[in-house]
Motif scaffolding. Sequence first.
Motif, PDB file in Angstrom:
ATOM      1  N   GLU A  10       0.617  -1.138   0.017  1.00 34.83           N
ATOM      2  CA  GLU A  10       0.048   0.074   0.005  1.00 34.83           C
ATOM      3  C   GLU A  10       0.861   1.296   0.000  1.00 34.83           C
ATOM      4  O   GLU A  10       2.035   1.036   0.535  1.00 34.83           O
ATOM      5  N   PHE A 121       2.919  -9.041   1.207  1.00 35.55           N
ATOM      6  CA  PHE A 121       2.240  -7.632   0.998  1.00 35.55           C
ATOM      7  C   PHE A 121       2.151  -6.825   2.220  1.00 35.55           C
ATOM      8  O   PHE A 121       2.161  -7.484   3.348  1.00 35.55           O
ATOM      9  N   TYR A 123       1.223  -3.566   4.353  1.00 34.02           N
ATOM     10  CA  TYR A 123       0.235  -2.568   4.608  1.00 34.02           C
ATOM     11  C   TYR A 123       0.157  -2.007   5.739  1.00 34.02           C
ATOM     12  O   TYR A 123       0.987  -2.319   6.830  1.00 34.02           O
ATOM     13  N   ASP A 125      -2.226   1.195   8.812  1.00 33.69           N
ATOM     14  CA  ASP A 125      -3.585   1.643   8.856  1.00 33.69           C
ATOM     15  C   ASP A 125      -3.385   3.219   8.379  1.00 33.69           C
ATOM     16  O   ASP A 125      -2.129   3.479   7.904  1.00 33.69           O
ATOM     17  N   GLY A 172      -4.416  -7.145  -2.767  1.00 34.02           N
ATOM     18  CA  GLY A 172      -4.307  -7.327  -1.352  1.00 34.02           C
ATOM     19  C   GLY A 172      -5.040  -8.382  -0.684  1.00 34.02           C
ATOM     20  O   GLY A 172      -5.152  -8.280   0.742  1.00 34.02           O
ATOM     21  N   LYS A 174      -5.278 -11.463   1.281  1.00 43.35           N
ATOM     22  CA  LYS A 174      -4.156 -12.177   1.956  1.00 43.35           C
ATOM     23  C   LYS A 174      -4.179 -13.742   1.331  1.00 43.35           C
ATOM     24  O   LYS A 174      -3.112 -13.995   1.561  1.00 43.35           O
ATOM     25  N   PHE A 177      -1.247 -14.085  -0.835  1.00 40.42           N
ATOM     26  CA  PHE A 177       0.261 -13.672  -0.421  1.00 40.42           C
ATOM     27  C   PHE A 177       0.406 -14.944   0.652  1.00 40.42           C
ATOM     28  O   PHE A 177      -0.311 -15.538   1.488  1.00 40.42           O
ATOM     29  N   LEU A 179       2.787 -13.956   3.101  1.00 38.64           N
ATOM     30  CA  LEU A 179       2.822 -13.165   4.298  1.00 38.64           C
ATOM     31  C   LEU A 179       2.307 -11.696   4.224  1.00 38.64           C
ATOM     32  O   LEU A 179       2.875 -11.179   3.135  1.00 38.64           O
ATOM     33  N   CYS A 180       1.732 -11.309   5.139  1.00 40.58           N
ATOM     34  CA  CYS A 180       0.901  -9.845   5.091  1.00 40.58           C
ATOM     35  C   CYS A 180       1.654  -9.358   6.402  1.00 40.58           C
ATOM     36  O   CYS A 180       1.348  -9.667   7.497  1.00 40.58           O
ATOM     37  N   ILE A 181       2.356  -8.025   6.005  1.00 35.17           N
ATOM     38  CA  ILE A 181       2.998  -7.550   7.223  1.00 35.17           C
ATOM     39  C   ILE A 181       2.346  -6.000   7.480  1.00 35.17           C
ATOM     40  O   ILE A 181       2.524  -5.321   6.498  1.00 35.17           O
ATOM     41  N   ASN A 182       1.723  -5.902   8.605  1.00 39.67           N
ATOM     42  CA  ASN A 182       1.195  -4.410   8.941  1.00 39.67           C
ATOM     43  C   ASN A 182       1.981  -3.658   9.622  1.00 39.67           C
ATOM     44  O   ASN A 182       2.765  -3.935  10.749  1.00 39.67           O
ATOM     45  N   ARG A 185       2.706  -0.685  13.454  1.00 38.63           N
ATOM     46  CA  ARG A 185       3.185  -0.432  14.832  1.00 38.63           C
ATOM     47  C   ARG A 185       4.700  -0.980  14.685  1.00 38.63           C
ATOM     48  O   ARG A 185       5.205  -1.213  15.689  1.00 38.63           O
ATOM     49  N   MET A 186       5.200  -1.189  13.450  1.00 38.56           N
ATOM     50  CA  MET A 186       6.581  -1.537  13.359  1.00 38.56           C
ATOM     51  C   MET A 186       7.605  -0.759  12.758  1.00 38.56           C
ATOM     52  O   MET A 186       6.913   0.236  11.935  1.00 38.56           O
ATOM     53  N   ILE A 191      12.276  -5.018  11.414  1.00 34.50           N
ATOM     54  CA  ILE A 191      11.716  -6.448  11.405  1.00 34.50           C
ATOM     55  C   ILE A 191      12.573  -7.227  10.283  1.00 34.50           C
ATOM     56  O   ILE A 191      12.093  -8.507  10.001  1.00 34.50           O
TER      57      ILE A 191
ATOM     58  N   TYR B 123      -3.524 -18.640   8.266  1.00 35.15           N
ATOM     59  CA  TYR B 123      -4.506 -19.245   7.284  1.00 35.15           C
ATOM     60  C   TYR B 123      -3.991 -19.960   6.321  1.00 35.15           C
ATOM     61  O   TYR B 123      -2.650 -19.911   6.229  1.00 35.15           O
ATOM     62  N   LYS B 174      -7.049  -8.390   7.682  1.00 32.63           N
ATOM     63  CA  LYS B 174      -5.634  -8.355   7.896  1.00 32.63           C
ATOM     64  C   LYS B 174      -5.476  -6.902   8.768  1.00 32.63           C
ATOM     65  O   LYS B 174      -4.281  -7.028   9.538  1.00 32.63           O
ATOM     66  N   LEU B 175      -6.129  -6.063   8.571  1.00 28.26           N
ATOM     67  CA  LEU B 175      -5.722  -4.891   9.287  1.00 28.26           C
ATOM     68  C   LEU B 175      -6.039  -5.068  10.797  1.00 28.26           C
ATOM     69  O   LEU B 175      -5.332  -4.099  11.610  1.00 28.26           O
ATOM     70  N   PHE B 177      -4.542  -7.394  12.296  1.00 28.12           N
ATOM     71  CA  PHE B 177      -3.590  -8.186  12.732  1.00 28.12           C
ATOM     72  C   PHE B 177      -2.116  -7.571  12.305  1.00 28.12           C
ATOM     73  O   PHE B 177      -2.025  -6.814  11.457  1.00 28.12           O
ATOM     74  N   ASP B 178      -1.056  -7.906  13.148  1.00 25.28           N
ATOM     75  CA  ASP B 178       0.207  -7.466  12.588  1.00 25.28           C
ATOM     76  C   ASP B 178       1.012  -8.207  11.650  1.00 25.28           C
ATOM     77  O   ASP B 178       1.845  -7.649  10.966  1.00 25.28           O
ATOM     78  N   LEU B 179       0.530  -9.646  11.479  1.00 29.02           N
ATOM     79  CA  LEU B 179       1.155 -10.386  10.756  1.00 29.02           C
ATOM     80  C   LEU B 179       0.109 -11.466  10.410  1.00 29.02           C
ATOM     81  O   LEU B 179      -0.369 -12.117  11.325  1.00 29.02           O
ATOM     82  N   CYS B 180       0.260 -11.630   9.220  1.00 22.50           N
ATOM     83  CA  CYS B 180      -0.832 -12.741   8.702  1.00 22.50           C
ATOM     84  C   CYS B 180       0.259 -13.756   7.936  1.00 22.50           C
ATOM     85  O   CYS B 180       0.818 -13.521   7.060  1.00 22.50           O
ATOM     86  N   LEU B 198      11.350 -11.832  15.704  1.00 22.62           N
ATOM     87  CA  LEU B 198      10.830 -10.697  15.937  1.00 22.62           C
ATOM     88  C   LEU B 198      10.729 -10.011  17.249  1.00 22.62           C
ATOM     89  O   LEU B 198      10.161  -9.018  17.395  1.00 22.62           O
TER      90      LEU B 198
END
Lengths: 199, 199
Positions: A10, A121, A123, A125, A172, A174, A177, A179-182, A185-186, A191, B123, B174-175, B177-180, B198
Amino acid sequence: MNRIITIGREFGSGGREFGRRLSEELGFAYYDQEIISEIARRTSLSEQYVRAIEEHLPMFSFPIHIGRSFYSSVNPTFDQTMIVYQEQARIIAEMAEKSDCVIVGRCADFVLKAYQPFRIFVYADMESKIRRCREKGPEEEKLGDKELKQQILAVDKKRARYYEYYTGHFWGDKLNFDLCINTTRMVVKEIVPAIAKLF
Amino acid sequence: MNRIITIGREFGSGGREFGRRLSEELGFAYYDQEIISEIARRTSLSEQYVRAIEEHLPMFSFPIHIGRSFYSSVNPTFDQTMIVYQEQARIIAEMAEKSDCVIVGRCADFVLKAYQPFRIFVYADMESKIRRCREKGPEEEKLGDKELKQQILAVDKKRARYYEYYTGHFWGDKLNFDLCINTTRMVVKEIVPAIAKLF
């Protein structure tokens, strides 16, 4: 077979930085802007022009006399967008053949399906994306939160449409993909060493 | 503040195994079945009963004479489901206070919001979930692919409803969560050491 990592991201999530750092950590080749330069070289279009049409959908410019001239050859914009997409797909596949690499954006996860890439992926907030955009450069600093939010939404809308047009999948989602990394907060650079251990 | 990791997971994705292995790798406490035992101990309900009603929504058993007896006190099923949920939330918070821990399921990501847990969602695609379920035990071996798929969908539908009822959020978005982590192409025990880095 070479190890291929593709990064979807994103706008403002730090995905590009993540991809670059990950490639450095792993000693993999990194492709992003390089792809545009290569397309420009091969197609004789300027880099600026390639960048402008690169992530756009083909546009039909309907001719006035449909009966006489409804051929793609009279739709130069459509033609060039398709040429850029096809050239891009070819270049991405060549890069994947050459060495281990990290490729950012450009539906690389889909284009390189046969290579079983590791698909990430990135992403975040909206609040943290606005913050990241503001930190990035002087140009963004001038924009208010509302304008930055609009810009972020506009870029991502374009990316989503582009991805869905060429792949037939939701951007987007999930399930497409590994692995999806938000990054909300990182700190991206903190990481990267852990994620690199996956390879 | 203790480090808290919460694990949401699709049925058959290997999320529980991932949580257990991650807690072992990190030396964190691990809570899953332990929560049911503790609820049973505190409420004097049997473990079997707690398990049966644990991830269900409160059910109203409407009285025949609405005018006279429409009070929650005459809805024992509703009462007990709420008691179990509240007791569960209390126990989860106590566990988070006690030490670093990994907690599987039970809306722990939402219940422990104030502790800023690291929220992981595990997942996988349907095919690999069916395969994992089949490998798990002799009971599942007897079921065909179609029956296993139905079972997986039914469990996840229940989890989704439960999560959405208590948190107001979409399950698996996914929003939240910090990691999917998509375990479709991964071996759970191989990725745990990297993810543990991590923390």
